[in-house]
Motif scaffolding. Structure first.
Motif, PDB file in Angstrom:
ATOM      1  N   ASN A  79       0.819  -1.208   0.000  1.00  0.00           N
ATOM      2  CA  ASN A  79       0.000   0.000   0.000  1.00  0.00           C
ATOM      3  C   ASN A  79       0.859   1.267   0.000  1.00  0.00           C
ATOM      4  O   ASN A  79       0.514   2.256  -0.646  1.00  0.00           O
ATOM      5  CB  ASN A  79      -0.965  -0.003   1.185  1.00  0.00           C
ATOM      6  N   CYS A  80       1.964   1.237   0.712  1.00  0.00           N
ATOM      7  CA  CYS A  80       2.871   2.385   0.727  1.00  0.00           C
ATOM      8  C   CYS A  80       3.511   2.596  -0.645  1.00  0.00           C
ATOM      9  O   CYS A  80       3.638   3.734  -1.115  1.00  0.00           O
ATOM     10  CB  CYS A  80       3.941   2.192   1.804  1.00  0.00           C
ATOM     11  N   ILE A  81       3.901   1.512  -1.298  1.00  0.00           N
ATOM     12  CA  ILE A  81       4.492   1.609  -2.634  1.00  0.00           C
ATOM     13  C   ILE A  81       3.455   2.151  -3.617  1.00  0.00           C
ATOM     14  O   ILE A  81       3.746   3.030  -4.432  1.00  0.00           O
ATOM     15  CB  ILE A  81       5.048   0.233  -3.082  1.00  0.00           C
ATOM     16  N   GLN A  82       2.242   1.642  -3.527  1.00  0.00           N
ATOM     17  CA  GLN A  82       1.159   2.107  -4.397  1.00  0.00           C
ATOM     18  C   GLN A  82       0.848   3.583  -4.142  1.00  0.00           C
ATOM     19  O   GLN A  82       0.645   4.362  -5.066  1.00  0.00           O
ATOM     20  CB  GLN A  82      -0.083   1.239  -4.165  1.00  0.00           C
ATOM     21  N   ARG A  83       0.787   3.984  -2.875  1.00  0.00           N
ATOM     22  CA  ARG A  83       0.454   5.374  -2.535  1.00  0.00           C
ATOM     23  C   ARG A  83       1.529   6.338  -3.017  1.00  0.00           C
ATOM     24  O   ARG A  83       1.218   7.460  -3.432  1.00  0.00           O
ATOM     25  CB  ARG A  83       0.256   5.548  -1.027  1.00  0.00           C
ATOM     26  N   ALA A  84       2.784   5.942  -2.956  1.00  0.00           N
ATOM     27  CA  ALA A  84       3.857   6.815  -3.436  1.00  0.00           C
ATOM     28  C   ALA A  84       3.640   7.156  -4.905  1.00  0.00           C
ATOM     29  O   ALA A  84       3.783   8.308  -5.329  1.00  0.00           O
ATOM     30  CB  ALA A  84       5.220   6.160  -3.222  1.00  0.00           C
ATOM     31  N   HIS A  85       3.262   6.154  -5.683  1.00  0.00           N
ATOM     32  CA  HIS A  85       2.994   6.367  -7.105  1.00  0.00           C
ATOM     33  C   HIS A  85       1.703   7.151  -7.298  1.00  0.00           C
ATOM     34  O   HIS A  85       1.650   8.124  -8.059  1.00  0.00           O
ATOM     35  CB  HIS A  85       2.926   5.017  -7.812  1.00  0.00           C
ATOM     36  N   GLN A  86       0.654   6.740  -6.599  1.00  0.00           N
ATOM     37  CA  GLN A  86      -0.660   7.375  -6.766  1.00  0.00           C
ATOM     38  C   GLN A  86      -0.617   8.845  -6.371  1.00  0.00           C
ATOM     39  O   GLN A  86      -1.156   9.703  -7.070  1.00  0.00           O
ATOM     40  CB  GLN A  86      -1.703   6.631  -5.928  1.00  0.00           C
ATOM     41  N   ASN A  87       0.022   9.154  -5.257  1.00  0.00           N
ATOM     42  CA  ASN A  87       0.092  10.549  -4.823  1.00  0.00           C
ATOM     43  C   ASN A  87       0.856  11.389  -5.832  1.00  0.00           C
ATOM     44  O   ASN A  87       0.477  12.537  -6.110  1.00  0.00           O
ATOM     45  CB  ASN A  87       0.731  10.660  -3.439  1.00  0.00           C
ATOM     46  N   THR A  88       1.906  10.849  -6.391  1.00  0.00           N
ATOM     47  CA  THR A  88       2.664  11.580  -7.411  1.00  0.00           C
ATOM     48  C   THR A  88       1.781  11.846  -8.630  1.00  0.00           C
ATOM     49  O   THR A  88       1.782  12.953  -9.170  1.00  0.00           O
ATOM     50  CB  THR A  88       3.933  10.796  -7.797  1.00  0.00           C
ATOM     51  N   LEU A  89       1.006  10.846  -9.039  1.00  0.00           N
ATOM     52  CA  LEU A  89       0.098  11.042 -10.177  1.00  0.00           C
ATOM     53  C   LEU A  89      -0.986  12.077  -9.878  1.00  0.00           C
ATOM     54  O   LEU A  89      -1.445  12.780 -10.784  1.00  0.00           O
ATOM     55  CB  LEU A  89      -0.554   9.710 -10.568  1.00  0.00           C
ATOM     56  N   GLU A  90      -1.386  12.177  -8.617  1.00  0.00           N
ATOM     57  CA  GLU A  90      -2.409  13.150  -8.234  1.00  0.00           C
ATOM     58  C   GLU A  90      -1.902  14.586  -8.364  1.00  0.00           C
ATOM     59  O   GLU A  90      -2.667  15.493  -8.680  1.00  0.00           O
ATOM     60  CB  GLU A  90      -2.861  12.887  -6.789  1.00  0.00           C
ATOM     61  N   VAL A  91      -0.630  14.797  -8.126  1.00  0.00           N
ATOM     62  CA  VAL A  91      -0.041  16.144  -8.154  1.00  0.00           C
ATOM     63  C   VAL A  91       0.549  16.474  -9.527  1.00  0.00           C
ATOM     64  O   VAL A  91       0.647  17.641  -9.906  1.00  0.00           O
ATOM     65  CB  VAL A  91       1.047  16.270  -7.062  1.00  0.00           C
ATOM     66  N   TYR A  92       0.912  15.464 -10.279  1.00  0.00           N
ATOM     67  CA  TYR A  92       1.652  15.648 -11.535  1.00  0.00           C
ATOM     68  C   TYR A  92       0.981  16.597 -12.534  1.00  0.00           C
ATOM     69  O   TYR A  92       1.656  17.481 -13.070  1.00  0.00           O
ATOM     70  CB  TYR A  92       1.919  14.282 -12.165  1.00  0.00           C
TER      71      TYR A  92
ATOM     72  N   VAL B 265      10.987  16.989  -8.968  1.00  0.00           N
ATOM     73  CA  VAL B 265      11.082  15.602  -9.448  1.00  0.00           C
ATOM     74  C   VAL B 265      11.985  14.784  -8.528  1.00  0.00           C
ATOM     75  O   VAL B 265      11.635  13.666  -8.137  1.00  0.00           O
ATOM     76  CB  VAL B 265      11.581  15.546 -10.913  1.00  0.00           C
ATOM     77  N   THR B 266      13.124  15.338  -8.153  1.00  0.00           N
ATOM     78  CA  THR B 266      14.041  14.621  -7.266  1.00  0.00           C
ATOM     79  C   THR B 266      13.373  14.319  -5.930  1.00  0.00           C
ATOM     80  O   THR B 266      13.543  13.231  -5.368  1.00  0.00           O
ATOM     81  CB  THR B 266      15.334  15.437  -7.063  1.00  0.00           C
ATOM     82  N   SER B 267      12.579  15.264  -5.446  1.00  0.00           N
ATOM     83  CA  SER B 267      11.893  15.050  -4.166  1.00  0.00           C
ATOM     84  C   SER B 267      10.919  13.883  -4.234  1.00  0.00           C
ATOM     85  O   SER B 267      10.668  13.227  -3.219  1.00  0.00           O
ATOM     86  CB  SER B 267      11.155  16.318  -3.736  1.00  0.00           C
ATOM     87  N   ARG B 268      10.364  13.624  -5.410  1.00  0.00           N
ATOM     88  CA  ARG B 268       9.413  12.511  -5.529  1.00  0.00           C
ATOM     89  C   ARG B 268      10.129  11.162  -5.377  1.00  0.00           C
ATOM     90  O   ARG B 268       9.533  10.197  -4.902  1.00  0.00           O
ATOM     91  CB  ARG B 268       8.656  12.573  -6.857  1.00  0.00           C
ATOM     92  N   PHE B 269      11.405  11.090  -5.770  1.00  0.00           N
ATOM     93  CA  PHE B 269      12.192   9.884  -5.484  1.00  0.00           C
ATOM     94  C   PHE B 269      12.374   9.741  -3.977  1.00  0.00           C
ATOM     95  O   PHE B 269      12.167   8.665  -3.414  1.00  0.00           O
ATOM     96  CB  PHE B 269      13.558   9.944  -6.169  1.00  0.00           C
ATOM     97  N   SER B 270      12.774  10.830  -3.317  1.00  0.00           N
ATOM     98  CA  SER B 270      12.976  10.796  -1.859  1.00  0.00           C
ATOM     99  C   SER B 270      11.687  10.427  -1.141  1.00  0.00           C
ATOM    100  O   SER B 270      11.697   9.646  -0.175  1.00  0.00           O
ATOM    101  CB  SER B 270      13.463  12.159  -1.362  1.00  0.00           C
ATOM    102  N   TYR B 271      10.586  11.000  -1.593  1.00  0.00           N
ATOM    103  CA  TYR B 271       9.267  10.710  -1.034  1.00  0.00           C
ATOM    104  C   TYR B 271       8.968   9.210  -1.155  1.00  0.00           C
ATOM    105  O   TYR B 271       8.583   8.560  -0.181  1.00  0.00           O
ATOM    106  CB  TYR B 271       8.236  11.548  -1.792  1.00  0.00           C
ATOM    107  N   ALA B 272       9.169   8.678  -2.353  1.00  0.00           N
ATOM    108  CA  ALA B 272       8.872   7.264  -2.600  1.00  0.00           C
ATOM    109  C   ALA B 272       9.780   6.356  -1.779  1.00  0.00           C
ATOM    110  O   ALA B 272       9.300   5.398  -1.150  1.00  0.00           O
ATOM    111  CB  ALA B 272       9.011   6.952  -4.095  1.00  0.00           C
TER     112      ALA B 272
ATOM    113  N   PRO C 280       4.895   5.137   6.744  1.00  0.00           N
ATOM    114  CA  PRO C 280       4.410   6.300   5.999  1.00  0.00           C
ATOM    115  C   PRO C 280       5.012   7.632   6.436  1.00  0.00           C
ATOM    116  O   PRO C 280       5.122   8.550   5.631  1.00  0.00           O
ATOM    117  CB  PRO C 280       2.902   6.272   6.233  1.00  0.00           C
ATOM    118  N   ALA C 281       5.422   7.757   7.681  1.00  0.00           N
ATOM    119  CA  ALA C 281       6.013   9.016   8.143  1.00  0.00           C
ATOM    120  C   ALA C 281       7.299   9.336   7.390  1.00  0.00           C
ATOM    121  O   ALA C 281       7.646  10.518   7.209  1.00  0.00           O
ATOM    122  CB  ALA C 281       6.277   8.957   9.647  1.00  0.00           C
TER     123      ALA C 281
END
Length: 140
Positions: A55-68, A94-101, A109-110
């Protein structure tokens, strides 16, 4: 008149930033696909009832798609007048999205907050876009 005559000279940096964002999205998407196999989450199921790491892996991708889409719009508007600044801010986002993921991928999740510096890039292009709008309106 050709497009190269219309766009600012440094707009090429912005295009490279778009390419970098494509690499990031592809990376996140591939990781979701791998996690689906590892945690046995079949399509079309979005989230696992059994495994929070998936779920965390999925959310990292999904949240990025929501903001993209929002980022793309503001990145483009800002880049029409401030191409170099927009490219730098885009690289930060973009770099921050790697760190976020990578933080999210730990299953805690924190740790997604490792990518919080991305707001510099996002809010930066939003502010520059607002500046472009105000210039077009003759306010500044």
């Amino acid at each position: 008149m050709e497009i190269l005559d219309i766009l600012p000279a440094n707009f090429g940096y912005v295009i490279l930033t778009y390419f970098y964002s494509w690499v990031m999205l592809t990376y996140l998407g591939v990781n979701v696909g791998r996690a689906r196999k590892k945690y046995d989450v079949k399509y079309p199921t979005m989230y696992s009832d059994k495994d929070d790491v998936f779920n965390c892996i999925q959310r990292a991708h999904q949240n990025t798609l929501e903001v993209y889409p929002q980022w793309l719009v503001f990145q483009t508007i800002a880049a029409l007048v401030y191409p170099t600044a927009a490219a730098v801010l885009g690289v930060i986002w973009v770099t921050s999205r790697f760190s976020y993921a990578w933080g999210y991928y730990t299953g805690n999740p924190a740790k997604r907050m490792n990518g919080v510096y991305g707001y510099i890039g996002l809010f930066g292009v939003i502010i520059l876009s607002l500046s472009v709008a105000l210039q077009l309106l003759g306010v500044i």
